[in-house]
Write an enzyme that holds these catalytic residues in place. Structure first.
Site, PDB file in Angstrom:
ATOM      1  N   CYS A 148      -1.851   9.119   2.866  1.00 22.38           N
ATOM      2  CA  CYS A 148      -1.622   8.508   1.560  1.00 22.38           C
ATOM      3  C   CYS A 148      -2.670   8.995   0.574  1.00 22.38           C
ATOM      4  O   CYS A 148      -2.392   9.181  -0.599  1.00 22.38           O
ATOM      5  CB  CYS A 148      -1.653   6.999   1.666  1.00 22.38           C
ATOM      6  SG  CYS A 148      -3.106   6.380   2.503  1.00 22.38           S
ATOM      7  N   GLU A 152       0.879  -1.178   0.000  1.00 22.17           N
ATOM      8  CA  GLU A 152       0.000   0.000   0.000  1.00 22.17           C
ATOM      9  C   GLU A 152       0.908   1.217   0.000  1.00 22.17           C
ATOM     10  O   GLU A 152       1.573   1.500   1.010  1.00 22.17           O
ATOM     11  CB  GLU A 152      -0.885   0.001   1.247  1.00 22.17           C
ATOM     12  CG  GLU A 152      -1.765  -1.223   1.311  1.00 22.17           C
ATOM     13  CD  GLU A 152      -2.948  -1.032   2.244  1.00 22.17           C
ATOM     14  OE1 GLU A 152      -3.968  -1.680   2.011  1.00 22.17           O
ATOM     15  OE2 GLU A 152      -2.853  -0.243   3.201  1.00 22.17           O
TER      16      GLU A 152
HETATM   17  P1  NAD Z   1       8.860   4.480   4.017  1.00 22.99           P
HETATM   18  O1  NAD Z   1       8.817   3.738   2.746  1.00 22.99           O
HETATM   19  O2  NAD Z   1       9.990   5.429   4.252  1.00 22.99           O
HETATM   20  O3  NAD Z   1       8.910   3.464   5.267  1.00 22.99           O
HETATM   21  C1  NAD Z   1       7.890   2.531   5.488  1.00 22.99           C
HETATM   22  C2  NAD Z   1       8.403   1.404   6.345  1.00 22.99           C
HETATM   23  O4  NAD Z   1       9.423   0.686   5.639  1.00 22.99           O
HETATM   24  C3  NAD Z   1       9.043   1.856   7.652  1.00 22.99           C
HETATM   25  O5  NAD Z   1       8.666   0.980   8.674  1.00 22.99           O
HETATM   26  C4  NAD Z   1      10.547   1.741   7.354  1.00 22.99           C
HETATM   27  O6  NAD Z   1      11.329   1.530   8.505  1.00 22.99           O
HETATM   28  C5  NAD Z   1      10.567   0.526   6.450  1.00 22.99           C
HETATM   29  N1  NAD Z   1      11.726   0.423   5.551  1.00 22.99           N
HETATM   30  C6  NAD Z   1      12.414   1.436   4.967  1.00 22.99           C
HETATM   31  N2  NAD Z   1      13.378   0.934   4.163  1.00 22.99           N
HETATM   32  C7  NAD Z   1      13.281  -0.417   4.223  1.00 22.99           C
HETATM   33  C8  NAD Z   1      13.997  -1.497   3.638  1.00 22.99           C
HETATM   34  N3  NAD Z   1      15.029  -1.291   2.796  1.00 22.99           N
HETATM   35  N4  NAD Z   1      13.624  -2.746   3.914  1.00 22.99           N
HETATM   36  C9  NAD Z   1      12.589  -3.001   4.754  1.00 22.99           C
HETATM   37  N5  NAD Z   1      11.889  -2.027   5.367  1.00 22.99           N
HETATM   38  C10 NAD Z   1      12.229  -0.755   5.106  1.00 22.99           C
HETATM   39  O7  NAD Z   1       7.457   5.213   4.159  1.00 22.99           O
HETATM   40  P2  NAD Z   1       6.928   6.169   5.332  1.00 22.99           P
HETATM   41  O8  NAD Z   1       7.650   7.457   5.285  1.00 22.99           O
HETATM   42  O9  NAD Z   1       6.903   5.437   6.620  1.00 22.99           O
HETATM   43  O10 NAD Z   1       5.419   6.384   4.900  1.00 22.99           O
HETATM   44  C11 NAD Z   1       5.024   7.381   4.010  1.00 22.99           C
HETATM   45  C12 NAD Z   1       4.597   6.774   2.695  1.00 22.99           C
HETATM   46  O11 NAD Z   1       3.631   5.761   2.925  1.00 22.99           O
HETATM   47  C13 NAD Z   1       3.915   7.767   1.781  1.00 22.99           C
HETATM   48  O12 NAD Z   1       4.361   7.565   0.468  1.00 22.99           O
HETATM   49  C14 NAD Z   1       2.443   7.418   1.925  1.00 22.99           C
HETATM   50  O13 NAD Z   1       1.649   7.816   0.833  1.00 22.99           O
HETATM   51  C15 NAD Z   1       2.504   5.937   2.078  1.00 22.99           C
HETATM   52  N6  NAD Z   1       1.306   5.389   2.729  1.00 22.99           N
HETATM   53  C16 NAD Z   1       0.436   4.653   1.985  1.00 22.99           C
HETATM   54  C17 NAD Z   1      -0.730   4.152   2.554  1.00 22.99           C
HETATM   55  C18 NAD Z   1      -1.722   3.358   1.758  1.00 22.99           C
HETATM   56  O14 NAD Z   1      -2.618   2.782   2.359  1.00 22.99           O
HETATM   57  N7  NAD Z   1      -1.646   3.307   0.451  1.00 22.99           N
HETATM   58  C19 NAD Z   1      -0.987   4.406   3.902  1.00 22.99           C
HETATM   59  C20 NAD Z   1      -0.068   5.148   4.635  1.00 22.99           C
HETATM   60  C21 NAD Z   1       1.080   5.637   4.037  1.00 22.99           C
END
Ligand code: NAD
Length: 456
Positions: free
Chosen positions: A261, A226
């Site tokens: 999001c 997501e």
């Molecule tokens: P992010 O991708 O920076 O991090 C998300 C998660 O992934 C965190 O827990 C992080 O620690 C982990 N992570 C980061 N790098 C990783 C790796 N290499 N391997 C494994 N895990 C890793 O995103 P964010 O800043 O936490 O969230 C914001 C983003 O999420 C925005 O783009 C937003 O639109 C999206 N979002 C989408 C939804 C949806 O339902 N579509 C809901 C909420 C947020």
């Protein structure tokens, strides 16, 4: 790992991160405990999650205060999030039996054909910080209800909330070997990707989602993502109340400081009402109280992450260099905390980053269009496909536009909302797979077909 309060920039807690050894140990427990958790009846698992929901209510004030302290959303919005999470859980527990029980698909004197929804096994949930309760609940609640055990990695920006979620699930009756959390950031996430989970459920950015999707692909297990969006909204010329629409759509763009999001990320307005709409929109934005998220009446608190302020400034600078006009805001607020002025940009084009890249902050571009065709073309001019919204007095007009857009959700006269009753899904760079609705309950299962011959 230090937990920083974004309203002050000061550390509020120090928590120990997981290590390779500790996540392996947790995984082994979840693997060993899965069969036992799955043998609990569906009704008893549902009861446990109902108790979890009641506990969220009992501890709401403390949970909301912690959420505000670690990610900066105004206290009222933190309470709203916990209420919203409870509403989602209610839908799931009320509908679990209907959608997860065995289904007889055909029955005759000689043969029964049925589907049994078996759990995936041990699942890995790597989550985001912007709505830790809502996006968490979308995954770990249906996963547990379906008989899976869960490793939950809260975002490093929502660790305190993640720890509370684990404590309350255990208090509600989830066994230790059915739910574990993994604490830390990217490095901890990487450790989880090394483990042989039976399914990966990720919420976060497109960049990380794509990386995870590719990384786990060789395992041939489900991987749902997501991801982000660049969600468009179009205001037609036939709306009855421009002020009401301007206020509602401004909220859709700036609620949670634009860190949703499904936040409205770009707005198109029919030329006949453009001036009146922009006036009302900018006045609405200027009326908001910006400040410490614990103060009553504050609508815009700090951003969760300091680094995002530079991203927003770069988008704004790029837009201004290419001819955009700043109607309000446009810069960070100097001093303690990660504050940014809510910003409205006019005279924008699709040649500007602010109309193409996810901003994920309090910045919106508004663009004038000549007609529905131009609006539709611009709305579709994106790699993302999470939501799209049309405000119009005509359902038919809105439907014609929304049905042509390749996005998981269409909104008529509303925006920036999620309901547990209908699927939540992104398309293309907004992700793959579904949570919520009957499809989201079944996403944590493997349907097994049974052909039962009654007589030879
Ligand atoms: P992010 O991708 O920076 O991090 C998300 C998660 O992934 C965190 O827990 C992080 O620690 C982990 N992570 C980061 N790098 C990783 C790796 N290499 N391997 C494994 N895990 C890793 O995103 P964010 O800043 O936490 O969230 C914001 C983003 O999420 C925005 O783009 C937003 O639109 C999206 N979002 C989408 C939804 C949806 O339902 N579509 C809901 C909420 C947020």
């Amino acid at each position: 790992m230090l937990i920083i309060n974004p309203a002050t920039g000061e550390a509020i807690r120090d928590v120990a991160e997981d290590t390779k050894e500790s996540v392996q140990k947790k995984f082994d427990r979840l693997k060993a405990g899965q069969a036992a958790w799955a043998t609990h009846s569906l009704a008893s698992r549902v009861n446990v999650l109902a108790r979890f929901s009641a506990l969220l209510d009992s501890y709401k004030d403390t949970l909301a205060a912690d959420l505000t302290a670690e990610m900066g959303k105004p206290l009222t919005q933190a309470r709203n999030e916990i209420n919203g999470a409870r509403a989602r859980i209610s839908w799931m527990i009320e509908n679990a039996e209907k959608f997860l029980s065995d289904e007889i698909m055909s029955e005759s004197d000689r043969m029964i054909e049925k589907i049994v929804y078996e759990p995936l096994g041990v699942i890995c949930n790597i989550s985001a910080w912007n709505y830790p309760y809502l996006v968490g609940v979308n995954v770990f609640v249906p996963a547990l209800i379906a008989g899976n055990t869960v490793m939950y990695k809260p975002s490093e920006y929502a660790t305190v909330s993640g720890i509370s979620i684990e404590r309350l699930l255990k208090e509600a009756g989830v066994p230790d070997d059915a739910f574990q959390i993994a604490i830390g950031g990217r490095a901890t996430g990487e450790l989880l990707l090394d483990l042989p989970f039976d399914g990966y459920f990720f919420t976060g950015s497109y960049q990380t989602g794509k990386y995870i999707y590719e990384r786990v692909a060789p395992r041939m297990v489900p991987c749902q993502c997501e991801l982000g969006g660049k969600d468009p909204l179009y205001v037609c010329d036939d709306i009855a109340d421009i002020h009401a629409v301007a206020a509602a759509t401004a909220d859709g763009a700036f609620y949670n400081n634009g860190q949703s999001c499904c936040a409205v990320e770009r707005i198109y307005v029919h030329e006949k009402i453009y001036d009146a709409y922009v006036d009302a929109f900018v006045n609405e934005v200027k009326s908001w109280k910006v400040g410490n998220p614990t103060e009553p009446g504050v609508y815009i608190g700090p951003l969760a992450r300091d680094a995002q302020r530079a991203v927003l400034e770069a988008q704004i600078q790029d837009a201004v260099d290419k001819g955009a006009i700043i109607a309000c805001g446009g810069s960070r607020i100097e001093g303690k905390g990660y504050y940014f002025r809510p910003t409205v940009l006019l005279n924008v084009t699709h040649g500007m980053r602010v109309m193409r890249e996810e901003s994920f902050g309090p910045v919106i571009g508004i663009m004038k269009v000549h007609d529905d065709e131009e609006a539709l073309w611009l709305m579709q001019d994106t790699e993302y496909g999470l939501t799209a919204s049309v405000y119009s007095d005509s359902e038919q007009r809105a439907h014609r536009i929304l049905s042509a857009i390749d996005a998981g959700t269409g909104y008529w006269n509303c925006c920036d909302r999620v309901s547990a009753a209908v699927p939540w899904s992104g398309r293309r760079h907004s992700g793959i797979g579904v949570t919520l609705s009957h499809a989201g309950l079944r996403a944590f299962t493997k349907p097994k077909a049974y052909h039962v011959k009654r007589s030879m």
